[in-house]
Design a protein around this motif. Sequence first.
Motif, short mmCIF file in Angstrom:
data_model
loop_
_atom_site.label_atom_id
_atom_site.label_comp_id
_atom_site.label_asym_id
_atom_site.label_seq_id
_atom_site.Cartn_x
_atom_site.Cartn_y
_atom_site.Cartn_z
N LYS A 141 2.63 48.13 3.28
CA LYS A 141 2.36 49.49 2.82
C LYS A 141 0.94 49.98 3.06
O LYS A 141 0.71 51.19 3.14
N SER A 142 -0.03 49.06 3.15
CA SER A 142 -1.41 49.51 3.22
C SER A 142 -2.32 48.38 3.70
O SER A 142 -1.85 47.29 4.06
N ILE A 143 -3.63 48.65 3.69
CA ILE A 143 -4.66 47.66 3.99
C ILE A 143 -5.67 47.71 2.84
O ILE A 143 -6.13 48.79 2.45
N TYR A 144 -6.01 46.53 2.31
CA TYR A 144 -6.92 46.46 1.18
C TYR A 144 -8.13 45.59 1.53
O TYR A 144 -8.02 44.66 2.34
N GLU A 145 -9.26 45.89 0.90
CA GLU A 145 -10.48 45.14 1.15
C GLU A 145 -10.88 44.41 -0.12
O GLU A 145 -10.75 44.93 -1.23
N ALA A 146 -11.37 43.17 0.04
CA ALA A 146 -11.75 42.37 -1.13
C ALA A 146 -12.87 41.41 -0.79
O ALA A 146 -13.02 40.98 0.36
N LYS A 147 -13.65 41.07 -1.81
CA LYS A 147 -14.71 40.08 -1.64
C LYS A 147 -14.13 38.66 -1.65
O LYS A 147 -14.69 37.75 -1.03
N ARG B 169 4.72 43.10 0.65
CA ARG B 169 4.48 41.81 1.30
C ARG B 169 3.21 41.84 2.15
O ARG B 169 2.95 42.80 2.89
N VAL B 170 2.43 40.78 2.02
CA VAL B 170 1.23 40.62 2.85
C VAL B 170 1.66 40.10 4.22
O VAL B 170 2.39 39.11 4.32
N THR B 171 1.18 40.75 5.26
CA THR B 171 1.56 40.35 6.62
C THR B 171 0.42 39.66 7.37
O THR B 171 0.68 38.86 8.27
#
Length: 390
Positions: A142-148, A126-128
């Motif tokens: 669960k983690s942190i992601y980077e995106a354009k 789930r995105v928080t």
Amino acid sequence: MYNAIIIGGGTSGLACACFCNKDTLVLDKQRIGKKLSVAGNSRVNLTNLADLDDFIKAYIPNGNFLRDAFGVFFREELIDFVSKLGLKTQIENTKVFLSNSNGEEFVKRIKNYIIGRKAQIHEYERVTKIEQNKHFFVHTTKSIYEAKNIVIATGGLSYPKLGACADGYNFAKSFGHNIAPTQPFETPFCIKDDLFKNLDGISLDNVEIKYKNKIFSGNLLFTHFGLSGPTILDLSCYTKNGDKIYINFLGNDKEHLLKDLNDENKNLKSIIKKYLPKRFAENMSEKIPFIKKKILEVSKKDLNLLLNLIFNYKVTVELCGFERAFVTKGGVSLREVDPKSCASKLVKGLYFCGEVLDIAGTIGGFNIQAAFSTGYLVSQKLGSLPLKNI
């Protein structure tokens, strides 16, 4: 670094992922495609053969927003894509359904198609929170992601048992977007009526319902909470709580019943059972005891009362809430979204597709078509393959 992160693995999110070129991540807090897998009782009403103008009218009242999306991906492209997945379609009236498969298999093949194109899918994550600092940073459980780029494809509030929630609206608001008031759409009627008690699971195929000056006809389903079925779901898109509707339970069988009533020696109840389920006739007995008599023993006034009950039964509308609605009306304000790309007019690199937008179609395949069309439109802006190469 991803080119795009798609938040939500429903129909529009999966459609977008199918057509994005590469470097794409799909995040969903549950199993992807859960609602799509059960759409239309798992038969999946993909689209409709209505002409474009009638198609646009099916989205009350914001259909014109979809013209650009339909201009690049419409029913022909959707049916062709389904064929490329190895599935066939069939037409019933103007509705297009899967013919040799079901919703579960459809979702499975879409998932395999996305993975085969090297995109990633993370289920049960789930995105928080979403932050922006040059790029987007997506925080999950669960983690942190980077995106354009970020695509919000979280759907609406309908059917929370299938995972619906307000996450998408909250993410949109965090970036300054306004949310048009949400309400249940394509919803059954939660009605308690003695005539309908103990009829759970019984359906009538030849029903006509009058609402104002319009007639809605087709299948009606009795449920433990009230009324459902295609005719009710279609009608619900136009009604509000407190409205009056008038039900003809026999539709065009009316003339046959009237002919049978000419036999004065017959018992009324036995005639009713010929046209309506036994349990329905039993419920009528409680409302009008004279139904147990022979026709010759019934006054003209009472007979008219019976006919009015069967052919013109008045019901007060009480719409069920989001827990039973199939679609959500309202959502991210279309004034702040570019119809040519479904991109945010407020934040560069932010996109929306599907039911999270203030778009709601009537029953008949319109919502799945809109989800695929807007999902594809967004993919075009993220770097997608031409349709001929898909």
